[in-house]
Design an enzyme around this catalytic site. Structure first.
Site, short mmCIF file in Angstrom:
data_model
loop_
_atom_site.label_atom_id
_atom_site.label_comp_id
_atom_site.label_asym_id
_atom_site.label_seq_id
_atom_site.Cartn_x
_atom_site.Cartn_y
_atom_site.Cartn_z
N VAL A 62 0.83 -1.21 0.00
CA VAL A 62 0.00 0.00 0.00
C VAL A 62 0.87 1.26 0.00
O VAL A 62 0.58 2.22 -0.71
CB VAL A 62 -1.00 0.00 1.18
CG1 VAL A 62 -1.80 1.29 1.22
CG2 VAL A 62 -1.93 -1.19 1.08
N CYS A 63 1.94 1.26 0.76
CA CYS A 63 2.84 2.41 0.80
C CYS A 63 3.52 2.62 -0.56
O CYS A 63 3.70 3.75 -1.01
CB CYS A 63 3.88 2.24 1.90
SG CYS A 63 3.17 2.19 3.56
N GLU A 64 3.87 1.53 -1.21
CA GLU A 64 4.47 1.61 -2.54
C GLU A 64 3.49 2.24 -3.52
O GLU A 64 3.83 3.16 -4.27
CB GLU A 64 4.88 0.22 -3.02
CG GLU A 64 5.49 0.22 -4.41
CD GLU A 64 5.96 -1.15 -4.87
OE1 GLU A 64 5.98 -1.36 -6.09
OE2 GLU A 64 6.30 -2.00 -4.02
#
Length: 168
Positions: A62-64
């Site tokens: 998700v952060c990517e």
């Protein structure tokens, strides 16, 4: 100030340290560490619109996605600074940016002093990480948009953030 059960991780409640900021608040200053290990302060960007993309770790799916998406969207805008802030070490951030061709985001780490995460009410007590949020600060240092995600495994609402950004 502890905010118990303020967020969840996979449905499990967690505690945030610090006060959630609101639209209209003056953005607190902070210093984080850039990928070259030099300090970066929010006050360096006063006079520009700032998007803060806060997240737990760049090495999660998700952060990517969040970093790649905002990096792509910011490319289309002028006079906007994108600060991506996590607890990742600067070396990991540098590696990620090179591998994913991140050129429009200034990726930074709050690992050293945790000043950003505490000042913005995003420090996760149980994990020692930053909770997911998007914060837009106008040219005068006022907060104009916030999205503090209640479940940190979910993506932010990019459309709402980008619509808010276009106003400033």
């Amino acid at each position: 100030m502890e905010r118990k059960d303020a967020i969840t991780f996979g449905g499990s409640p967690l505690t945030l340290i610090g006060k959630e900021l609101l639209v209209g608040d003056t953005a607190p200053n902070f210093t984080v560490t850039k990928t070259d290990l030099s300090p970066l302060s929010l006050k360096e960007f006063l006079g520009k619109t700032i998007v803060i993309s806060a997240m737990p770790s760049i090495d999660t799916p998700v952060c990517e996605i969040q970093t790649i998406r905002f990096n792509k969207e910011i490319e289309k805008l002028q006079d906007v600074v994108l600060l991506t802030i996590s607890m990742d070490l600067p070396f990991a951030l540098n590696r990620f940016c090179g591998a994913k061709d991140i050129k429009n985001a200034i990726t930074t780490s709050d690992y050293k002093d945790r000043e950003f995460s505490h000042n913005y009410g995003l420090y996760i007590k149980e994990l020692g990480l930053i909770s997911r949020a998007v914060i837009i600060i106008d040219k005068n240092g006022k907060i104009r948009y916030t999205e503090y995600l209640k479940e940190i495994t979910e993506e932010p609402d990019y459309t709402k953030a980008l619509e808010a950004l276009k106003k400033y």
